[in-house]
Write a protein that holds these residues in place. Structure first.
Motif, PDB file in Angstrom:
ATOM      1  N   ASP A 125     -75.899  -7.273  64.375  1.00  0.00           N
ATOM      2  CA  ASP A 125     -76.458  -8.540  63.978  1.00  0.00           C
ATOM      3  C   ASP A 125     -77.597  -8.954  64.958  1.00  0.00           C
ATOM      4  O   ASP A 125     -77.747  -9.768  65.759  1.00  0.00           O
ATOM      5  CB  ASP A 125     -75.343  -9.756  64.639  1.00  0.00           C
ATOM      6  N   GLU A 126     -78.853  -8.226  64.711  1.00  0.00           N
ATOM      7  CA  GLU A 126     -80.107  -8.187  65.291  1.00  0.00           C
ATOM      8  C   GLU A 126     -80.516  -9.868  65.108  1.00  0.00           C
ATOM      9  O   GLU A 126     -81.218  -9.921  66.156  1.00  0.00           O
ATOM     10  CB  GLU A 126     -81.121  -7.348  64.733  1.00  0.00           C
ATOM     11  N   ASP A 127     -80.448 -10.484  64.396  1.00  0.00           N
ATOM     12  CA  ASP A 127     -80.736 -11.980  64.260  1.00  0.00           C
ATOM     13  C   ASP A 127     -79.978 -12.885  64.699  1.00  0.00           C
ATOM     14  O   ASP A 127     -80.263 -14.143  64.714  1.00  0.00           O
ATOM     15  CB  ASP A 127     -81.220 -12.062  62.893  1.00  0.00           C
TER      16      ASP A 127
ATOM     17  N   ASP B 188     -74.858  -9.219  55.619  1.00  0.00           N
ATOM     18  CA  ASP B 188     -76.016 -10.375  56.047  1.00  0.00           C
ATOM     19  C   ASP B 188     -77.149  -9.870  55.057  1.00  0.00           C
ATOM     20  O   ASP B 188     -77.811  -8.708  54.996  1.00  0.00           O
ATOM     21  CB  ASP B 188     -76.405 -10.007  57.444  1.00  0.00           C
ATOM     22  N   GLU B 189     -77.593 -10.792  54.008  1.00  0.00           N
ATOM     23  CA  GLU B 189     -78.598 -10.384  53.135  1.00  0.00           C
ATOM     24  C   GLU B 189     -80.086 -10.240  53.806  1.00  0.00           C
ATOM     25  O   GLU B 189     -80.922  -9.785  53.330  1.00  0.00           O
ATOM     26  CB  GLU B 189     -78.380 -11.430  51.920  1.00  0.00           C
ATOM     27  N   CYS B 190     -79.900 -11.291  54.789  1.00  0.00           N
ATOM     28  CA  CYS B 190     -81.283 -11.478  55.464  1.00  0.00           C
ATOM     29  C   CYS B 190     -81.254 -10.907  56.865  1.00  0.00           C
ATOM     30  O   CYS B 190     -81.111 -11.931  57.905  1.00  0.00           O
ATOM     31  CB  CYS B 190     -81.911 -12.568  55.456  1.00  0.00           C
ATOM     32  N   PRO B 191     -80.820  -9.497  57.332  1.00  0.00           N
ATOM     33  CA  PRO B 191     -80.288  -9.330  58.561  1.00  0.00           C
ATOM     34  C   PRO B 191     -81.375  -9.414  59.675  1.00  0.00           C
ATOM     35  O   PRO B 191     -81.122  -9.324  60.922  1.00  0.00           O
ATOM     36  CB  PRO B 191     -80.263  -7.622  58.465  1.00  0.00           C
ATOM     37  N   SER B 192     -82.614  -9.544  59.493  1.00  0.00           N
ATOM     38  CA  SER B 192     -83.666  -9.896  60.479  1.00  0.00           C
ATOM     39  C   SER B 192     -83.910 -11.375  60.381  1.00  0.00           C
ATOM     40  O   SER B 192     -85.091 -11.750  60.871  1.00  0.00           O
ATOM     41  CB  SER B 192     -85.002  -9.013  60.244  1.00  0.00           C
ATOM     42  N   ASP B 193     -83.505 -12.106  59.590  1.00  0.00           N
ATOM     43  CA  ASP B 193     -83.614 -13.618  59.267  1.00  0.00           C
ATOM     44  C   ASP B 193     -82.620 -14.673  60.002  1.00  0.00           C
ATOM     45  O   ASP B 193     -81.371 -14.640  59.123  1.00  0.00           O
ATOM     46  CB  ASP B 193     -84.199 -13.991  58.036  1.00  0.00           C
ATOM     47  N   ALA B 194     -82.805 -15.190  60.817  1.00  0.00           N
ATOM     48  CA  ALA B 194     -81.629 -15.973  61.478  1.00  0.00           C
ATOM     49  C   ALA B 194     -81.137 -17.041  60.660  1.00  0.00           C
ATOM     50  O   ALA B 194     -80.049 -17.671  60.597  1.00  0.00           O
ATOM     51  CB  ALA B 194     -81.952 -16.565  62.961  1.00  0.00           C
ATOM     52  N   GLU B 195     -82.245 -17.721  59.767  1.00  0.00           N
ATOM     53  CA  GLU B 195     -81.815 -18.746  59.008  1.00  0.00           C
ATOM     54  C   GLU B 195     -81.453 -18.300  57.527  1.00  0.00           C
ATOM     55  O   GLU B 195     -81.209 -19.238  56.729  1.00  0.00           O
ATOM     56  CB  GLU B 195     -83.236 -19.476  58.839  1.00  0.00           C
TER      57      GLU B 195
ATOM     58  N   CYS C 226     -86.833 -12.961  52.426  1.00  0.00           N
ATOM     59  CA  CYS C 226     -86.078 -13.121  53.653  1.00  0.00           C
ATOM     60  C   CYS C 226     -87.301 -13.437  54.646  1.00  0.00           C
ATOM     61  O   CYS C 226     -88.611 -13.172  54.273  1.00  0.00           O
ATOM     62  CB  CYS C 226     -85.508 -12.079  54.399  1.00  0.00           C
ATOM     63  N   GLY C 227     -87.019 -14.142  55.842  1.00  0.00           N
ATOM     64  CA  GLY C 227     -88.210 -14.893  56.727  1.00  0.00           C
ATOM     65  C   GLY C 227     -89.093 -13.594  57.049  1.00  0.00           C
ATOM     66  O   GLY C 227     -90.517 -13.883  57.108  1.00  0.00           O
ATOM     67  N   PRO C 228     -88.891 -12.482  57.678  1.00  0.00           N
ATOM     68  CA  PRO C 228     -89.897 -11.724  58.050  1.00  0.00           C
ATOM     69  C   PRO C 228     -90.983 -11.131  57.151  1.00  0.00           C
ATOM     70  O   PRO C 228     -91.899 -10.771  57.540  1.00  0.00           O
ATOM     71  CB  PRO C 228     -88.921 -10.584  58.674  1.00  0.00           C
ATOM     72  N   VAL C 229     -90.578 -11.239  55.799  1.00  0.00           N
ATOM     73  CA  VAL C 229     -91.266 -10.884  54.814  1.00  0.00           C
ATOM     74  C   VAL C 229     -92.084 -12.038  54.065  1.00  0.00           C
ATOM     75  O   VAL C 229     -92.663 -11.756  52.922  1.00  0.00           O
ATOM     76  CB  VAL C 229     -90.686  -9.733  53.592  1.00  0.00           C
ATOM     77  N   ASP C 230     -91.393 -13.217  54.222  1.00  0.00           N
ATOM     78  CA  ASP C 230     -91.770 -14.321  53.512  1.00  0.00           C
ATOM     79  C   ASP C 230     -93.081 -14.872  53.967  1.00  0.00           C
ATOM     80  O   ASP C 230     -93.115 -15.353  55.256  1.00  0.00           O
ATOM     81  CB  ASP C 230     -90.684 -15.345  53.556  1.00  0.00           C
ATOM     82  N   SER C 231     -94.127 -15.048  53.323  1.00  0.00           N
ATOM     83  CA  SER C 231     -95.296 -15.267  53.757  1.00  0.00           C
ATOM     84  C   SER C 231     -95.381 -17.033  54.181  1.00  0.00           C
ATOM     85  O   SER C 231     -96.045 -17.629  55.160  1.00  0.00           O
ATOM     86  CB  SER C 231     -96.388 -15.137  52.899  1.00  0.00           C
TER      87      SER C 231
END
Length: 346
Positions: free
Chosen positions: A113-115, A166-173, A182-187
């Motif tokens: 659970d990295e995020d 977790d569909e967005c494992p690096s996106d806490a939101e 997902c957040g990290p790749v969402d501009s």
């Protein structure tokens, strides 16, 4: 320690004193002198186990599947504790993060659970234990079963991966703007349209999210209309919609007028086509005309010619013809012979 089945004490009084003093296991030779009195202490509990149930699980080594494991393979992975790297983890650290269950909070997520959103991802999965096989099979077949409700995400890691991961494992939101990015790749992580006007300013920060030039005309009213807030005026987009609707209505009215003017009702048109204009006639049977002599001159001249050709001169005199001819305007074509000449020839 012998395995005794028959006993006989050498001295009853001595053996009684040994028993009262609880010296059966502490007095040398007592098991030979008092085998009956000290039967339980002196008998070999595991006559075929040299170590006499060393793991103290009440199972002698000759019958113990895990003679050095008092829990006898507690995780059911066919590995005894003295050989099992994860004695309480049936999957033996399947995600390879060097953490065994129950210490590993995300046993199928190497990044644990990295995020930190309390949702693990399921990069790997393992078949369930036999005791859980029926539950996992039911989840696979029953679309209404909920893995989270049944707390079966880790028990049925393969069957529940689609629901629990977790569909967005690096996106806490977890894709808060709902644009499937997902957040990290969402501009623009907070702008579902992702800078729709391409002015390099995301919608949540853009004062005019629909205007690439961000002109002063884009005021707070337009901003409110975009964000869904109530405002007292109309936005630029609202004016455009009103103009388009007005143009559509105007074009529709023009089409209706053209159809009405060009395509009259069938019966009325037929009556107009069948209606004939019958000119009034004088006492000699010749048509009378109004001041629009130019329109009827040809018909008048034809009527006079017909009367002459059928020999009806008895009823029409030359004077009448001349008078009628004089009233005809404009004059006949120069290529046509005068009416008097035609009468004289007849």
């Amino acid at each position: 320690i012998c395995s005794n089945t028959v006993c006989a004490d050498s001295s009853t009084s001595y053996c009684s004193d040994v028993a009262l003093g609880d010296n059966c296991t502490h007095t040398p030779g007592v098991c030979v002198d008092c085998p009956c009195t000290c039967f339980n202490e002196c008998m070999d509990p595991c006559p075929l186990d040299f170590l006499n149930d060393i793991d103290s699980d009440a199972i002698c080594g000759d019958k113990d599947s895990c003679p050095f494991d008092s829990d006898n393979d507690a995780d059911g992975d066919s590995l005894c504790a003295d050989e099992d790297s994860c004695p309480l983890d049936h999957f033996n650290d399947v995600d390879g993060d060097q953490l065994c269950q129950p210490i590993d909070s995300c046993p199928f997520d190497a990044f644990n659970d990295e995020d930190s959103d309390s949702v693990c991802r399921y990069d790997t999965c393992s078949l369930p234990l036999d005791m859980h096989a029926a539950l996992c099979q039911d989840i696979l077949l029953n679309a209404t079963a909920t893995c989270r409700m049944l707390d079966a995400c880790d028990i049925c890691s393969c069957a529940c991966a689609h629901e629990c991961s977790d569909e967005c494992p690096s996106d806490a939101e977890n894709d808060i703007d709902g644009d499937s990015i997902c957040g990290p790749v969402d501009s623009c992580p907070n702008d579902s349209l992702n800078d729709v006007d391409s002015d390099s300013i995301c919608g949540d920060d853009d004062s005019c999210p629909w205007d690439a030039l961000n002109s002063p005309l884009c005021d707070q009213t337009a901003q409110n209309s975009i964000t869904g807030e109530q405002s007292g005026g109309l936005s630029t987009n609202s004016f455009i919609v009103i103009i388009l609707v007005g143009c559509a209505v105007f074009c529709l009215i023009i089409v209706i007028l053209v159809v009405v003017l060009c395509c009259c009702p069938g019966k009325a048109c037929n009556r107009n086509r069948q209606r004939k204009v019958v000119p009034q006639q004088d006492t000699n049977g010749l048509p009378l005309y109004t001041n629009n002599a130019a329109v009827h001159s040809t018909s008048r001249h034809a009527a006079l010619s017909t009367a002459v050709s059928v020999g009806s001169t008895s009823n029409v005199d030359i004077g009448i013809h001349k008078s009628a001819e004089a009233k005809i305007s404009p004059p006949l074509s120069s290529n046509q012979p005068p009416l008097d000449a035609m009468l004289e020839q007849k």
